[in-house]
Design an enzyme around this catalytic site. Structure first.
Site, PDB file in Angstrom:
ATOM      1  N   ARG A 254       0.710  -1.181  -0.116  1.00 40.69           N
ATOM      2  CA  ARG A 254       0.150  -0.088   0.079  1.00 40.69           C
ATOM      3  C   ARG A 254       0.826   1.221  -0.046  1.00 40.69           C
ATOM      4  NH1 ARG A 254      -3.394  -2.707  -1.764  1.00 40.69           N
ATOM      5  NH2 ARG A 254      -5.592  -2.832  -1.166  1.00 40.69           N
ATOM      6  N   GLU A 283      -3.636   7.549  -5.614  1.00 40.06           N
ATOM      7  CA  GLU A 283      -3.613   6.578  -7.037  1.00 40.06           C
ATOM      8  C   GLU A 283      -4.845   7.171  -7.981  1.00 40.06           C
ATOM      9  OE1 GLU A 283      -3.694   2.506  -6.066  1.00 40.06           O
ATOM     10  OE2 GLU A 283      -1.595   2.735  -5.052  1.00 40.06           O
ATOM     11  N   HIS A 301      -0.647   0.072  -9.864  1.00 36.59           N
ATOM     12  CA  HIS A 301      -1.300  -0.988  -9.260  1.00 36.59           C
ATOM     13  C   HIS A 301      -1.550  -2.197  -9.816  1.00 36.59           C
ATOM     14  CE1 HIS A 301      -3.674  -1.066  -5.119  1.00 36.59           C
ATOM     15  NE2 HIS A 301      -3.460  -2.046  -5.526  1.00 36.59           N
TER      16      HIS A 301
END
Ligand code: NAD
Ligand code: MLT
Length: 526
Positions: A254, A283, A301
């Protein structure tokens, strides 16, 4: 519904509550494998709307029409969304981290949050290994230079992984899989995890050290913890300063576990020799400083972005929701662990009994506050305490303005000064449930699957009072002929009459709309 009739007697109508299973419409707001919607429709009979990429505003306005919401990490399930979702019973996270879901707000709103913690572990572990290899040989940078028509053999001199030390922070599902894979490159794997015991990690080849001992030993450090206050900035300026010069770091967990500003400073000073980042604090990231850095390999991601992981997570979350709809099981609930046990078929009558005793207590006491003690006796109820507290709290909380269920009832109770606690007494051979508070104890048990009241206060009823249908209750002597007359006039019948200590209880076939001729009678519809 709670109403006071003209005589001032309290009449309670108990709404039948299914635990969570009234899920007929589900919204999928992120991109998920098609198997997810297919299983929900075909196995759960659920109406599914697939709206990947739904804007926050549209989510907020549409969520009121759904009982379930399924997301990956893009949708932000905020407190506003959860409050607007007045029908919402479950939020399914097809993946591991639930940091995009306001779990506390979900709990308060009585909404189960569930995830699929194992479905993408292998994919995330493989991507981590890919980043370690990419860092050691600058593979993406070299490939990109080839795309630009260059032939830069000198610039991309790398180093072997063989014999190097990999520090793994967080040795859960993904950390373990990374360790096992990188050992095949003959890396030495060391690590730190505050929960997983060293003897367990030793079995998969990871020797644990304190963080202070780890920093200076590692050539590569990879993080695999959740994002928690204790892991935010786990690798920061102070940690970089203790590392070997040129240490390389990887974050496939994370954004924020590696402090991004500290990482940039370490890259610029040469203290950090490279970073592989799949995740970012924001993000997509608007600040491009790290992404544009020549020593950083960044990805959008992608840890779980494999066909296999997406199919697994999509299928798992759909099956978990179908299980809830069919009242078969509750798997993967992150905010209602006690409910996992509550879904076993044998527990449902006990939950009904707990609710009924809670309602009865509420009805018999002028005011319920302070501590309510839930006591279970008999081996079969040994592990039922936590969810029976929730069931009793549901019964006590009569305010229908609130969506009270097994997920949030104890929280609401606490907010109004009622603390429901449980204890198990192994002494009794009898399997029963006791609820005590305000100087009064109610004892209940099951006859088959039917909840019954065995005792109010110190003395037992000769036979249990069925806690189903309608009860009339007096603390003074009852005029039975008068009762029969009033019931007949109202089209109701006396089914049984019980006396215990100071309490008289009548089971009647239908509720009465007027209790005024029956003295201080209270009516409870269960
Ligand atoms: P896990 O729960 O199995 O393991 C996490 C481990 O971290 C636990 O063993 C825990 O004890 C440990 N931990 C907690 N605090 C720690 C600390 N201060 N220092 C060291 N260890 C600590 O989780 P997992 O399934 O292995 O997932 C790990 C992370 O990867 C999570 O953040 C998850 O959200 C993330 N993830 C990312 C992707 C992706 O697409 N990039 C995919 C899946 C999972
Ligand atoms: C996860 O926590 O499962 C991942 O971040 C993967 C994702 O759903 O994108």
């Amino acid at each position: 519904m709670r109403v006071w009739d003209v005589t001032g007697s309290l009449s309670l109508r108990i709404r039948r509550r299914r635990i969570m299973s009234d899920i007929t419409r589900v919204l999928i707001s992120d991109s998920l494998a098609s198997a997810c919607a297919h299983i929900l429709r075909s196995q759960g009979g659920i109406e599914v709307t697939e709206s990947p990429g739904l804007s926050p505003q549209d989510l907020l306005s549409q969520i009121k029409d759904y009982d379930g919401l399924i997301v990956r990490s893009a949708t932000k399930v905020t407190a506003d969304v959860l409050t607007a979702g007045s029908r919402l019973k479950v939020v399914g996270r097809a993946g591991t981290g639930v940091d995009n879901v306001d779990v506390d707000a979900a709990t308060k709103n009585g909404i189960i949050v569930m995830n699929t913690p194992t479905g993408n572990s292998i994919s995330a572990a493989e991507l981590t290994c890919g980043l370690i290899l990419s860092l050691s040989r600058q593979i993406p940078q070299a490939a990109s230079s080839m795309n630009q028509g260059k032939w830069d053999r000198k610039k991309y001199m790398g180093s072997e992984l063989y014999g190097k030390t990999l520090g793994i922070l967080g040795l859960g599902r993904i950390g373990k899989e990374v360790a096992i894979r990188m050992q095949s490159f003959q890396m030495k794997t060391i690590g730190y995890d505050p929960i997983i015991p060293p003897e367990v990690t030793a079995e998969f080849g990871v020797q644990q050290f304190s963080l202070e001992e780890i920093w200076g030993q590692c050539d590569y450090i990879t993080v695999h913890t959740p994002l928690l206050p204790s892991t935010t900035g786990l690798i920061n300026d102070a940690a970089f300063a203790k590392c070997k010069r040129g240490v390389q770091v990887i974050n496939c967990a994370r954004g924020g576990i590696i402090d991004e500003a500290a990482l940039l400073r370490a890259l610029e000073s040469g203290q950090c020799g490279g970073a592989g980042l799949d995740v970012f604090t924001e993000e997509p990231p608007r600040d491009r400083a790290l992404i544009d850095h020549p020593l950083v390999i960044s990805l959008p991601h992608l840890g779980a972005s494999t066909h296999e992981a997406q199919n697994r997570c999509g299928e798992e979350i759909a099956l978990q929701i179908v299980d809830v709809v069919k009242e078969r099981a509750l798997m993967g609930a992150v905010n209602a662990p006690a409910l996992t046990k509550a879904f076993a078929p044998e527990t449902k009558p006990w939950i009904k009994l707990g609710e009924a005793l809670g309602r009865l207590l509420r009805c018999l006491l002028p005011k319920v506050n302070g501590e309510i003690q839930v006591t279970t006796t008999g081996g079969a109820l040994k592990n039922y305490g936590s969810f029976l507290c929730s069931a009793v709290a549901i019964g006590i909380l009569q305010d229908e303005d609130k969506k009270v269920n097994l997920v949030n009832s104890c929280i609401f109770a606490k907010e109004i000064g009622i603390q429901v606690t449980s204890r198990h007494s192994g002494d009794s051979a009898e399997t029963r449930l006791e609820v005590s508070g305000g100087g009064l104890t109610l004892v209940g048990g099951l006859s088959g699957d039917l909840p019954g009241l065995i005792q109010i206060g110190p003395s037992r009823f000769r036979s249990p009072v069925s806690l189903e249908g309608t009860l009339l209750l007096w603390t003074e002597e009852t005029n039975l002929p008068k009762l029969v007359e009033v019931l007949a006039a109202a089209g109701s019948q006396l089914q049984s009459f019980h006396v215990s200590g100071g309490y008289n209880v009548a089971e009647v076939s239908a509720p009465l709309s007027d209790l005024s001729s029956l003295g201080s009678c209270q009516q409870i519809s269960l």
